[in-house]
Structure formats: structure tokens, C-alpha cells
Design a protein around this motif. Structure first.
Motif, PDB file in Angstrom:
ATOM      1  N   MET A 253      32.420 105.398  23.505  1.00 19.68           N
ATOM      2  CA  MET A 253      31.630 104.608  22.553  1.00 19.68           C
ATOM      3  C   MET A 253      30.743 105.528  21.723  1.00 19.68           C
ATOM      4  O   MET A 253      30.083 106.414  22.246  1.00 19.68           O
ATOM      5  N   SER A 254      30.712 105.314  20.468  1.00 23.26           N
ATOM      6  CA  SER A 254      29.898 106.137  19.587  1.00 23.26           C
ATOM      7  C   SER A 254      28.424 105.900  19.832  1.00 23.26           C
ATOM      8  O   SER A 254      27.985 104.803  20.165  1.00 23.26           O
ATOM      9  N   ASP A 255      27.611 106.969  19.680  1.00 22.11           N
ATOM     10  CA  ASP A 255      26.165 106.832  19.818  1.00 22.11           C
ATOM     11  C   ASP A 255      25.576 105.959  18.718  1.00 22.11           C
ATOM     12  O   ASP A 255      24.421 105.560  18.791  1.00 22.11           O
ATOM     13  N   TYR A 256      26.377 105.681  17.709  1.00 21.83           N
ATOM     14  CA  TYR A 256      25.900 104.827  16.614  1.00 21.83           C
ATOM     15  C   TYR A 256      25.567 103.427  17.125  1.00 21.83           C
ATOM     16  O   TYR A 256      24.678 102.767  16.618  1.00 21.83           O
ATOM     17  N   TYR A 257      26.299 102.969  18.138  1.00 22.45           N
ATOM     18  CA  TYR A 257      26.089 101.645  18.709  1.00 22.45           C
ATOM     19  C   TYR A 257      25.431 101.743  20.082  1.00 22.45           C
ATOM     20  O   TYR A 257      25.729 102.642  20.870  1.00 22.45           O
ATOM     21  N   GLN A 258      24.542 100.802  20.352  1.00 21.87           N
ATOM     22  CA  GLN A 258      23.865 100.755  21.634  1.00 21.87           C
ATOM     23  C   GLN A 258      24.031  99.371  22.247  1.00 21.87           C
ATOM     24  O   GLN A 258      24.090  98.363  21.550  1.00 21.87           O
ATOM     25  N   SER A 259      24.074  99.346  23.572  1.00 24.81           N
ATOM     26  CA  SER A 259      24.165  98.084  24.295  1.00 24.81           C
ATOM     27  C   SER A 259      22.766  97.681  24.768  1.00 24.81           C
ATOM     28  O   SER A 259      22.006  98.514  25.261  1.00 24.81           O
ATOM     29  N   PHE A 260      22.438  96.408  24.620  1.00 24.35           N
ATOM     30  CA  PHE A 260      21.116  95.941  25.030  1.00 24.35           C
ATOM     31  C   PHE A 260      21.162  94.444  25.288  1.00 24.35           C
ATOM     32  O   PHE A 260      22.032  93.729  24.785  1.00 24.35           O
ATOM     33  N   GLN A 261      20.220  93.981  26.062  1.00 26.90           N
ATOM     34  CA  GLN A 261      20.109  92.556  26.370  1.00 26.90           C
ATOM     35  C   GLN A 261      19.017  91.938  25.509  1.00 26.90           C
ATOM     36  O   GLN A 261      18.037  92.586  25.165  1.00 26.90           O
ATOM     37  N   GLY A 262      19.188  90.663  25.143  1.00 23.61           N
ATOM     38  CA  GLY A 262      18.176  90.019  24.320  1.00 23.61           C
ATOM     39  C   GLY A 262      18.263  88.504  24.366  1.00 23.61           C
ATOM     40  O   GLY A 262      19.263  87.926  24.792  1.00 23.61           O
ATOM     41  N   ILE A 263      17.171  87.863  23.926  1.00 22.37           N
ATOM     42  CA  ILE A 263      17.078  86.407  23.829  1.00 22.37           C
ATOM     43  C   ILE A 263      16.790  86.061  22.372  1.00 22.37           C
ATOM     44  O   ILE A 263      15.852  86.590  21.776  1.00 22.37           O
ATOM     45  N   VAL A 264      17.600  85.184  21.797  1.00 26.93           N
ATOM     46  CA  VAL A 264      17.444  84.832  20.384  1.00 26.93           C
ATOM     47  C   VAL A 264      16.192  83.979  20.190  1.00 26.93           C
ATOM     48  O   VAL A 264      16.016  82.944  20.845  1.00 26.93           O
ATOM     49  N   ILE A 265      15.314  84.419  19.286  1.00 28.98           N
ATOM     50  CA  ILE A 265      14.110  83.671  18.943  1.00 28.98           C
ATOM     51  C   ILE A 265      14.358  82.740  17.768  1.00 28.98           C
ATOM     52  O   ILE A 265      13.926  81.587  17.768  1.00 28.98           O
TER      53      ILE A 265
ATOM     54  N   VAL B 200      24.176  90.001  26.157  1.00 27.69           N
ATOM     55  CA  VAL B 200      24.252  91.454  26.013  1.00 27.69           C
ATOM     56  C   VAL B 200      24.892  91.714  24.656  1.00 27.69           C
ATOM     57  O   VAL B 200      25.956  91.168  24.350  1.00 27.69           O
ATOM     58  N   TYR B 201      24.236  92.528  23.847  1.00 25.93           N
ATOM     59  CA  TYR B 201      24.702  92.804  22.492  1.00 25.93           C
ATOM     60  C   TYR B 201      25.104  94.266  22.347  1.00 25.93           C
ATOM     61  O   TYR B 201      24.605  95.142  23.069  1.00 25.93           O
ATOM     62  N   LEU B 202      25.984  94.503  21.407  1.00 22.90           N
ATOM     63  CA  LEU B 202      26.328  95.854  20.987  1.00 22.90           C
ATOM     64  C   LEU B 202      25.968  95.941  19.510  1.00 22.90           C
ATOM     65  O   LEU B 202      26.464  95.169  18.689  1.00 22.90           O
ATOM     66  N   GLY B 203      25.071  96.866  19.199  1.00 19.18           N
ATOM     67  CA  GLY B 203      24.635  96.914  17.818  1.00 19.18           C
ATOM     68  C   GLY B 203      24.058  98.248  17.418  1.00 19.18           C
ATOM     69  O   GLY B 203      23.842  99.144  18.244  1.00 19.18           O
ATOM     70  N   HIS B 204      23.800  98.362  16.115  1.00 20.82           N
ATOM     71  CA  HIS B 204      23.145  99.549  15.566  1.00 20.82           C
ATOM     72  C   HIS B 204      21.676  99.205  15.348  1.00 20.82           C
ATOM     73  O   HIS B 204      21.333  98.256  14.640  1.00 20.82           O
ATOM     74  N   ILE B 205      20.793  99.988  15.970  1.00 25.65           N
ATOM     75  CA  ILE B 205      19.357  99.728  15.930  1.00 25.65           C
ATOM     76  C   ILE B 205      18.687 100.674  14.939  1.00 25.65           C
ATOM     77  O   ILE B 205      18.752 101.894  15.087  1.00 25.65           O
ATOM     78  N   ASN B 206      18.043 100.092  13.941  1.00 26.87           N
ATOM     79  CA  ASN B 206      17.215 100.864  13.011  1.00 26.87           C
ATOM     80  C   ASN B 206      15.756 100.767  13.431  1.00 26.87           C
ATOM     81  O   ASN B 206      15.296  99.711  13.874  1.00 26.87           O
ATOM     82  N   GLN B 207      15.016 101.850  13.281  1.00 23.63           N
ATOM     83  CA  GLN B 207      13.611 101.855  13.669  1.00 23.63           C
ATOM     84  C   GLN B 207      12.772 100.954  12.763  1.00 23.63           C
ATOM     85  O   GLN B 207      11.729 100.429  13.173  1.00 23.63           O
ATOM     86  N   SER B 208      13.188 100.794  11.529  1.00 24.88           N
ATOM     87  CA  SER B 208      12.510  99.888  10.610  1.00 24.88           C
ATOM     88  C   SER B 208      13.560  99.136   9.804  1.00 24.88           C
ATOM     89  O   SER B 208      14.712  99.565   9.707  1.00 24.88           O
ATOM     90  N   GLY B 209      13.168  97.999   9.236  1.00 20.36           N
ATOM     91  CA  GLY B 209      14.130  97.216   8.485  1.00 20.36           C
ATOM     92  C   GLY B 209      15.091  96.482   9.403  1.00 20.36           C
ATOM     93  O   GLY B 209      14.857  96.346  10.616  1.00 20.36           O
TER      94      GLY B 209
END
Length: 252
Positions: free
Chosen positions: A1-13, A60-69
Motif C-alpha cells: 500500500m502506498s504511503d499516500y493512503y492511510q487507514s483510520f477509524q472514524g465516526i461520521v458527524i 474503517v477508512y482508507l484515505g489521503h490526509i491533508n494537514q489543512s484543507g
């Protein structure tokens, strides 16, 4: 898996439509805190994300996380849909309030893993059919510290004596518990000693530790009134979702 994408858990607000077919989805994540994600063609029937974009869903999501925006999602795997909550208007009002309080308490992009766990535990407990008012009371008690207020429910504000098995009063100046025999010439809230003891109990445990509690509903309502005064008058936080929940509670 590319470092461009990260796996993380979340709850939709929240899920907000954007332009014609897209959406901006706000997710409270375990790793990164609150993040907003841009979802292209969010309503497409063949989208692998559709089921994981509904408010209250935990995935559990797979996504690209930006520090801002805005950040972006590629894939998802739903962990909990909280179907009982989503099918019951009363429970849904509770859960919506929890999400709104969470949203109000935190800035974006600040990890809050402990509170994430607490929110998830609270939703699981609510979804299980546990007393909704007690779950709400505990959630509000835990959330007080997020606004820089953490009353010591275990000791008197005046004498610092332990409060267990004592008759109690509550004061807002300074905010905290005092023994009833210390309340002379002090302004105290019109709340029962039993309600304060209930707050003391719930403030010291987590949702997954809640067992069977034989509590008079009047005592629970009294404790909720105490927290209502705290949030409205002391913190100055007045959420529409809370007002709606309080009106709805009067119907039952």
C-alpha cells in the motif's frame, strides 16, 4: 500500500451536499481528530463509500490526509451502523446531540483518541437499549473537561472532605460540590443530594462499565437539570440539538 493512503477509524458527524453530485463529509477520526473530506459523486449507486458516509456510522477508512484543507477517501469498511439509534427518533436525537457537542468542543486536525473512544462507547451503549438519559448524563459529565471545567465530585470545594455518603449541595462559584452543612451563606443550585451523588458515580466510570442502575427517573432528570445550568450559564454553550432533545424528552 502506498504511503499516500492511510487507514483510520472514524465516526461520521455530518454529510453536506456540495455542488450537484458531490459532498463534504465531516468525520471524527481516532487518529487525526475532526477532518473534512471531499467526496466526488457521493450519491453514485456503485460507490464503495456510500454506506460509510451517513452520520453516526463508524467505519474503517482508507484515505489521503491533508494537514489543512480537505482530505480525500478511497475506500471504507463499515464497522457499526447503529441501526437501533437511526431507527428511533428519540435515540437519534440523543446521538445527534453527542455529535454536535463533539463538534463544538474540538478544533479540526487535533487528535482526540480518548474522547473518540468515549464517544464510540456511548453510542454502543445507547444502541444497546440502555437508559438513554443516563448515557447522556455521563456523556455531558465527561465532556465538561473539554471546556476547561472539571468539577471535583469526590471532595468538598470548601473543606476538601470526601463526599461519599454525605448530604451534598452544588455551587457555581467556585463550581463544585460542597457538604450541605457547609452551604450556609452560599448560593447553591436547587438540585437534590441524590442527583449530585449520581453525577459523582457516573463521572468516575466509562460507558462500557455501566451496569444495571436502579435510579429514580426524577433523580436522573434532576441531575440533567444541573448539567443544563452548567452548560448554559457557566460554559455559555447553547446547542440547537440540545434544546430539541430537551423538548423531545418532555414528550415522554
Amino acid at each position: 500500500m502506498s504511503d499516500y493512503y492511510q487507514s483510520f477509524q472514524g465516526i461520521v458527524i455530518a454529510n453536506r451536499p456540495h455542488r450537484e453530485n458531490d459532498a463534504i463529509v465531516k468525520i471524527f477520526t481516532e487518529k487525526f481528530g475532526k477532518k473534512s473530506f471531499f467526496i466526488r459523486n457521493s450519491m453514485a449507486s456503485n460507490s464503495v463509500l456510500t454506506n460509510a458516509l451517513t452520520p453516526l456510522v463508524c467505519s474503517v477508512y482508507l484515505g489521503h490526509i491533508n494537514q489543512s484543507g480537505l482530505s480525500f477517501l478511497k475506500d471504507s469498511d463499515v464497522l457499526k451502523s447503529f441501526l437501533k439509534i437511526r431507527s428511533d427518533p428519540f435515540l437519534q436525537a440523543h446521538a445527534t446531540y453527542y455529535l454536535a457537542l463533539t463538534d463544538a468542543a474540538f478544533e479540526d486536525n487535533v487528535p482526540q483518541d480518548d474522547f473518540y473512544s468515549f464517544l464510540k462507547e456511548s453510542l454502543i451503549k445507547l444502541n444497546s437499549g440502555y437508559n438513554a438519559d443516563i448515557v447522556r448524563l455521563q456523556f455531558e459529565l465527561f465532556s465538561l473537561r473539554l471546556f476547561g471545567v472539571a468539577p471535583d465530585w469526590n471532595h468538598s470545594q470548601i473543606s476538601h472532605k470526601e463526599t461519599a455518603d454525605k448530604r451534598l449541595n452544588f455551587t457555581l462559584n467556585p463550581p463544585g460540590v460542597i457538604l450541605s452543612d457547609e452551604a450556609q451563606n452560599m448560593t447553591v443550585l436547587p438540585v437534590s443530594s441524590k442527583a449530585i451523588h449520581l453525577c459523582r458515580l457516573l463521572a468516575n466510570i466509562r460507558p462500557n462499565q455501566l451496569g444495571k442502575l436502579d435510579i429514580n427517573p426524577v433523580t436522573v432528570k434532576d441531575a440533567l437539570k444541573l448539567l443544563s445550568v452548567f452548560y448554559n450559564d457557566y460554559i455559555g454553550l447553547s446547542l440547537k440539538s440540545r434544546k430539541y432533545l430537551e423538548k423531545m424528552s418532555d414528550w415522554f
